[in-house]
Design an enzyme around this catalytic site. Structure first.
Site, mmCIF file in Angstrom:
data_model
loop_
_atom_site.group_PDB
_atom_site.id
_atom_site.type_symbol
_atom_site.label_atom_id
_atom_site.label_comp_id
_atom_site.label_asym_id
_atom_site.label_seq_id
_atom_site.Cartn_x
_atom_site.Cartn_y
_atom_site.Cartn_z
ATOM 1 N N PRO A 127 0.739 -1.269 -0.127
ATOM 2 C CA PRO A 127 0.061 -0.191 -0.110
ATOM 3 C C PRO A 127 0.818 1.271 -0.136
ATOM 4 C CG PRO A 127 -1.002 -1.682 1.610
ATOM 5 C CD PRO A 127 0.259 -2.307 1.127
ATOM 6 N N GLU A 363 5.280 -3.354 -13.394
ATOM 7 C CA GLU A 363 6.673 -3.506 -13.690
ATOM 8 C C GLU A 363 7.539 -2.033 -13.913
ATOM 9 O OE1 GLU A 363 8.175 -7.089 -15.500
ATOM 10 O OE2 GLU A 363 6.316 -8.003 -15.156
#
Ligand code: COS
Length: 382
Positions: A127, A363
């Site tokens: 988070p 990514e």
């Protein structure tokens, strides 16, 4: 290992036929059901797709980076959700183990990963640690012969199916940043590990991302991947490689969209002539083609350099940055060329438009790729 040209052509031809004949007809159904049929997953296993990048000694095809990219281009010609089913096994879920694993770790897990019996996930994001991935808060505190993991990982691809996670966690809580992070191979069935519900996403239905929660999960010391404190570097090197694979997928989707546009432009008539006769639309096709060719040249050249043992951190970031932005532009033009037909679901153009949006984010976002490219260019003096 680089394939000889004939074997490479055979492999690419087999994958191309599987994509065209088996996967493309299922795209709409997979999107609707948010699931890939089990029999298709079994066929992917039989084709060796889960083990494209795994060394032959452990049952994989051991493709060079260039050959893997060429296969990924073929796979890009259908919904990216299909590739995602085995993408973690080929890339971010296995390559930490391939590059940094002990022989015992490799023997234990790689054969199952190559066959698709073990599904893998890469658990870096949290988070509070997205682009700032050195800021991982998940703890891995040594206690005798184990590390005790506590924390939450977020948006973890294939977590709902995974049997094995590569987890980056802070083993030295007194050390902020990259140096306090270690990597671990964490088995799904360990007590205290749970997986959240798949998120509802904008695109790529059939591929899933979930939270992974660690509540006092005891991971044996022998499952640490690489040295203590080296986990961030493991993650970064896995991502260098993964970024090239994603670039190749972007190119495949772009090539597919260009073909779909060209076919549509030949059929559809307005003002008494085929769309292909209109120069403004020809200009769009020319831009799409030029950009996809440029992305392919950059990606394959970088893959060859990596195969030759060179460090390609900057070049892989450049490939990912350019290819993911490129396919976004191509998808946008495809919707425009199809007009109303591009906006409704029938032709699948709007689906691909939504599917490709994540390529600019996962990514490493485009902005992170820019950071990597700029840093390295400034370091090299140009
Ligand atoms: N290969 C090997 N080592 C690397 C590396 C790479 N590609 N990138 C960084 N490192 C090393 C650095 O050399 C440095 O080592 P030393 O401390 O020994 O000098 C260490 O790792 C820390 O690197 P850096 O200082 O560059 O870390 P930053 O916190 O500045 O982060 C970025 C660098 C922003 C590039 C990194 O956090 C990143 O890539 N973020 C995006 C993460 C991502 O892609 N998330 C997607 C989730 S996975 S789907």
């Amino acid at each position: 290992m680089a394939l000889d040209l004939e074997t490479r052509e055979q492999l690419l031809d087999t994958v191309a036929r599987f994509v065209a004949e088996r996967l493309r007809p299922l795209e709409a159904r997979v999107s609707e059901d948010d699931a890939i049929p089990n029999e298709v997953l079994e066929e992917m296993k039989a084709l060796g797709l889960y083990g494209l990048s795994i060394p032959e000694a452990y049952g994989g095809l051991d493709l060079s980076m260039e050959d893997e990219c060429l296969v990924a281009v073929e796979l890009g010609r259908t919904s990216p959700a299909f590739r995602s089913a085995f993408g973690t096994n080929v890339g971010i879920g296995s390559q930490g183990l391939v590059m940094f694993g002990t022989e015992a770790q490799k023997q234990k897990y790689l054969p199952g990963i190559a066959s698709g019996d073990i599904i893998t996930s890469f658990a870096l994001t949290e988070p509070e640690a997205g682009s700032d991935s050195a800021n991982v808060q998940t703890r891995a505190i040594r206690d005798g012969d184990a590390y005790v993991l506590n924390g939450t990982k977020r948006y973890i691809t294939n977590a709902n199916k995974a049997h094995l996670f590569t987890v980056m966690a802070r083993s030295d809580p007194d050390r902020a940043g990259a140096g306090g992070v270690s990597a671990f191979l964490v088995e799904r069935n360990l007590p205290g590990l749970s997986v959240g519900k798949p998120e509802k996403k904008m695109g790529q239905q059939g591929a899933h991302i979930c939270d992974v929660i660690f509540d006092n999960v005891r991971v044996p010391v022998e499952n640490r991947l690489g040295a203590e404190g080296e986990g961030f570097k493991v993650a970064m090197q896995v991502l260098d490689r993964g970024r090239l694979h994603i670039s190749a997928v972007c190119i495949g989707v772009a090539e597919r969209l260009i073909r779909d546009c060209v076919a549509y432009m030949g059929e559809r008539k307005q003002f008494g002539q085929a769309l292909s006769q209109f120069q403004l639309l020809q200009g769009m096709i020319a831009d799409c083609k030029t950009e996809s060719l440029a992305a392919k040249a950059l990606t394959l050249e970088t893959a060859r350099r990596r195969d030759a043992g060179q460090s390609v951190t900057m070049e892989a970031a450049a490939a990912k940055y350019f290819a993911s932005e490129m396919v976004g532009r191509v998808a946008d033009k495809a919707v425009q060329i199809f007009g109303g037909a591009g906006y409704v679901a029938d032709h699948g153009i709007e689906r691909l438009y939504r599917d490709v949006r994540i390529f600019r984010i996962y990514e490493g976002t485009s902005q992170i790729q820019q950071v990597v490219i700029a840093r390295e260019t400034l370091k090299r003096g140009g």
